[in-house]
Write a protein that holds these residues in place. Structure first.
Motif, PDB file in Angstrom:
ATOM      1  N   ASP A   1       0.799  -1.320   0.115  1.00 23.44           N
ATOM      2  CA  ASP A   1      -0.030  -0.076  -0.017  1.00 23.44           C
ATOM      3  C   ASP A   1       0.611   1.929  -0.131  1.00 23.44           C
ATOM      4  N   ARG A   2       1.822   1.347  -0.592  1.00 22.79           N
ATOM      5  CA  ARG A   2       3.435   2.336  -0.322  1.00 22.79           C
ATOM      6  C   ARG A   2       3.407   2.145  -1.815  1.00 22.79           C
ATOM      7  N   TRP A   3       3.943   3.297  -2.447  1.00 21.28           N
ATOM      8  CA  TRP A   3       4.102   4.239  -3.835  1.00 21.28           C
ATOM      9  C   TRP A   3       5.139   4.729  -3.452  1.00 21.28           C
ATOM     10  N   THR A   4       6.009   5.486  -4.783  1.00 19.07           N
ATOM     11  CA  THR A   4       6.887   5.850  -5.268  1.00 19.07           C
ATOM     12  C   THR A   4       5.957   6.845  -6.620  1.00 19.07           C
ATOM     13  N   VAL A   5       5.865   7.832  -5.638  1.00 16.54           N
ATOM     14  CA  VAL A   5       5.579   8.877  -6.857  1.00 16.54           C
ATOM     15  C   VAL A   5       6.757   9.711  -7.767  1.00 16.54           C
ATOM     16  N   HIS A   6       6.857   9.088  -9.173  1.00 25.45           N
ATOM     17  CA  HIS A   6       7.652  10.120  -9.408  1.00 25.45           C
ATOM     18  C   HIS A   6       7.488  11.184 -10.531  1.00 25.45           C
ATOM     19  N   GLY A   7       8.400  12.670 -10.366  1.00 26.70           N
ATOM     20  CA  GLY A   7       7.431  13.947 -11.024  1.00 26.70           C
ATOM     21  C   GLY A   7       7.828  15.200 -11.213  1.00 26.70           C
ATOM     22  N   GLU A   8       7.849  15.757 -11.731  1.00 26.31           N
ATOM     23  CA  GLU A   8       8.240  16.878 -11.934  1.00 26.31           C
ATOM     24  C   GLU A   8       7.981  18.358 -11.890  1.00 26.31           C
ATOM     25  N   LEU A   9       8.507  19.090 -10.323  1.00 27.74           N
ATOM     26  CA  LEU A   9       7.234  19.853  -9.776  1.00 27.74           C
ATOM     27  C   LEU A   9       8.473  21.781 -10.018  1.00 27.74           C
ATOM     28  N   SER A  10       6.893  22.047 -10.939  1.00 27.92           N
ATOM     29  CA  SER A  10       7.726  23.712 -11.072  1.00 27.92           C
ATOM     30  C   SER A  10       7.387  24.197  -9.850  1.00 27.92           C
ATOM     31  N   MET A  11       8.364  25.231  -9.476  1.00 26.54           N
ATOM     32  CA  MET A  11       7.637  26.102  -8.705  1.00 26.54           C
ATOM     33  C   MET A  11       9.068  27.706  -8.801  1.00 26.54           C
ATOM     34  N   HIS A  12       8.634  28.776  -8.187  1.00 23.97           N
ATOM     35  CA  HIS A  12      10.044  29.805  -8.786  1.00 23.97           C
ATOM     36  C   HIS A  12      10.310  29.810 -10.171  1.00 23.97           C
ATOM     37  N   GLY A  13       9.324  29.308 -11.176  1.00 19.15           N
ATOM     38  CA  GLY A  13      10.043  29.719 -12.582  1.00 19.15           C
ATOM     39  C   GLY A  13      10.718  28.410 -12.650  1.00 19.15           C
ATOM     40  N   VAL A  14      11.308  27.468 -11.971  1.00 19.52           N
ATOM     41  CA  VAL A  14      12.445  26.082 -11.794  1.00 19.52           C
ATOM     42  C   VAL A  14      11.567  24.732 -12.229  1.00 19.52           C
ATOM     43  N   VAL A  15      12.294  23.581 -12.870  1.00 17.79           N
ATOM     44  CA  VAL A  15      11.547  22.629 -13.326  1.00 17.79           C
ATOM     45  C   VAL A  15      12.421  21.765 -12.869  1.00 17.79           C
ATOM     46  N   ARG A  16      11.961  20.543 -11.668  1.00 15.94           N
ATOM     47  CA  ARG A  16      12.890  20.106 -11.127  1.00 15.94           C
ATOM     48  C   ARG A  16      11.879  18.452 -10.952  1.00 15.94           C
ATOM     49  N   PRO A  17      12.784  17.531 -11.312  1.00 11.85           N
ATOM     50  CA  PRO A  17      12.049  16.203  -9.969  1.00 11.85           C
ATOM     51  C   PRO A  17      12.085  16.956  -8.818  1.00 11.85           C
ATOM     52  N   VAL A  18      10.922  15.627  -8.461  1.00 11.36           N
ATOM     53  CA  VAL A  18      10.314  15.369  -7.236  1.00 11.36           C
ATOM     54  C   VAL A  18       9.402  13.669  -6.672  1.00 11.36           C
ATOM     55  N   ASP A  19      10.079  13.234  -6.013  1.00  6.11           N
ATOM     56  CA  ASP A  19       9.689  11.547  -5.805  1.00  6.11           C
ATOM     57  C   ASP A  19       9.264  12.281  -4.293  1.00  6.11           C
ATOM     58  N   LEU A  20       8.129  11.420  -4.306  1.00  5.03           N
ATOM     59  CA  LEU A  20       6.331  11.629  -3.681  1.00  5.03           C
ATOM     60  C   LEU A  20       6.987  10.371  -2.832  1.00  5.03           C
ATOM     61  N   ASP A  21       6.752  10.248  -1.990  1.00  3.52           N
ATOM     62  CA  ASP A  21       6.128   8.793  -1.209  1.00  3.52           C
ATOM     63  C   ASP A  21       4.815   9.009  -0.455  1.00  3.52           C
ATOM     64  N   LEU A  22       4.396   8.022  -1.043  1.00  4.91           N
ATOM     65  CA  LEU A  22       2.854   7.752  -1.203  1.00  4.91           C
ATOM     66  C   LEU A  22       2.534   6.912  -0.690  1.00  4.91           C
ATOM     67  N   ALA A  23       1.599   7.054   0.301  1.00  5.27           N
ATOM     68  CA  ALA A  23       1.139   5.943   1.721  1.00  5.27           C
ATOM     69  C   ALA A  23      -0.396   5.707   0.525  1.00  5.27           C
ATOM     70  N   TYR A  24      -0.913   4.715   0.686  1.00 10.39           N
ATOM     71  CA  TYR A  24      -2.880   4.273   0.261  1.00 10.39           C
ATOM     72  C   TYR A  24      -2.670   4.018   1.829  1.00 10.39           C
ATOM     73  N   LEU A  25      -4.034   5.205   1.879  1.00 12.28           N
ATOM     74  CA  LEU A  25      -4.764   4.996   3.070  1.00 12.28           C
ATOM     75  C   LEU A  25      -6.794   4.507   3.276  1.00 12.28           C
ATOM     76  N   GLY A  26      -7.072   3.555   2.274  1.00 13.09           N
ATOM     77  CA  GLY A  26      -7.803   3.382   1.898  1.00 13.09           C
ATOM     78  C   GLY A  26      -9.296   3.639   0.889  1.00 13.09           C
ATOM     79  N   THR A  27     -10.369   3.305   0.311  1.00 10.67           N
ATOM     80  CA  THR A  27     -11.867   3.814  -0.050  1.00 10.67           C
ATOM     81  C   THR A  27     -12.433   3.634   0.739  1.00 10.67           C
ATOM     82  N   GLY A  28     -13.977   4.431   0.991  1.00 10.14           N
ATOM     83  CA  GLY A  28     -14.854   4.408   1.413  1.00 10.14           C
ATOM     84  C   GLY A  28     -15.216   5.203   1.148  1.00 10.14           C
ATOM     85  N   ALA A  29     -17.209   5.053   1.748  1.00  7.48           N
ATOM     86  CA  ALA A  29     -18.178   6.082   1.488  1.00  7.48           C
ATOM     87  C   ALA A  29     -18.137   7.690   1.788  1.00  7.48           C
ATOM     88  N   ASP A  30     -18.810   8.369   1.230  1.00  4.47           N
ATOM     89  CA  ASP A  30     -18.438   9.263   2.189  1.00  4.47           C
ATOM     90  C   ASP A  30     -20.042   9.927   2.138  1.00  4.47           C
TER      91      ASP A  30
END
Length: 273
Positions: free
Chosen positions: A188-217
């Protein structure tokens, strides 16, 4: 003597409606106790020395089982038991999901004076998640944050953060993130690879992601919950301002810890009611 345990969710919240059942090696139930408002179990029933199975259940969560050894003292200290939301080890249903900013948070923590932390957040943001039906590693995430919505609880500091020394919100009003790939890091854990654009600069940034579940609202929809963290360095985004104190300590740390708590609603749009 007796049983002690703490029941928590994956993101650290107490489970106040949990039930702990203890069985001996023959499968006979020898103890049953409920958690208190703080998610704790403190039962004084004396247990005979030996090996036992401890099963923790709670409505809406997947059961958890573990072994426990009771010593001559008659005490079993189970420690902290973490429960996953029902379906927490599965993936959210495929298709589009829309981030709900009202029930999500985008926060950042920076070191201050080398001895404490300053906490900030962005109050205006949105985004989408696309869960791929055939291969989850082909799923996509896109998010946009309004830079001027930064809020640290201090108006003077926030004004400085919006200036050209930091975010320069006049020239760079948006912070954007787009994923480029996903890799598994556990059930239930993932690494999301991506590009962050901030202050006019684009850099690769990885997110350490935990999936906590799904349910009705309560509004008839389906929600998925995620928690993600990342670490950024200000100089990578051309934000080099700093004030060095007499002792040589930087007033503001150069490392930012990013903490994301995300709820996403199934569908391409947020509900209007």
């Amino acid at each position: 003597m007796g049983l002690t345990a703490k029941i928590r969710t994956r993101d650290g919240w107490a489970v106040s409606h949990g039930v702990v059942t203890v069985t001996d090696m023959t499968g006979t139930q020898v103890l049953r106790a409920e958690t208190d408002a703080g998610g704790a179990v403190r039962d004084t029933t004396e247990l005979a020395p030996g090996a036992y199975t401890v099963i923790v259940t709670a409505v809406g969560y997947a059961p958890a089982a573990s072994s426990a050894i009771v010593t001559a003292s008659g005490r079993a200290e189970v420690g902290t038991v973490t429960l996953a939301r029902q379906g927490g080890t599965e993936l959210p249903p495929p298709g589009p999901w829309t981030i709900d900013p009202v029930h999500s948070s985008v926060a950042a923590v920076a070191q201050h004076l080398g001895i404490s932390s300053v906490h900030g957040r962005f109050t205006e943001f949105g985004g989408t998640i696309e869960i791929a039906p055939d291969d989850v590693t082909r799923s996509r995430v896109a998010a946009v944050i309004r830079a001027a919505s930064v809020d640290t609880g201090n108006g003077m500091r926030d004004t400085h953060l919006k200036s050209a020394d930091f975010l320069d919100v006049e020239r760079h009003p948006e912070i954007t993130y787009r994923s480029t790939g996903v890799t598994a890091a556990g059930s239930d854990r993932w690494t999301v690879h991506g590009e962050l654009s901030m202050h006019g600069v684009v850099r690769p940034v990885d997110l350490d992601l935990a999936y906590l579940g799904t349910g009705a609202d309560p509004w008839g929809g389906t929600r998925a919950a995620f928690r993600a963290t990342a670490e950024l360095h200000r100089e990578d985004f051309a934000m080099n301002y700093n004030q060095v104190l007499q002792a040589g300590i930087a007033a503001i740390g150069t490392t930012l810890k990013i903490e994301l708590d995300i709820q996403a609603v199934q569908g391409a749009f947020l509900p209007t009611a």
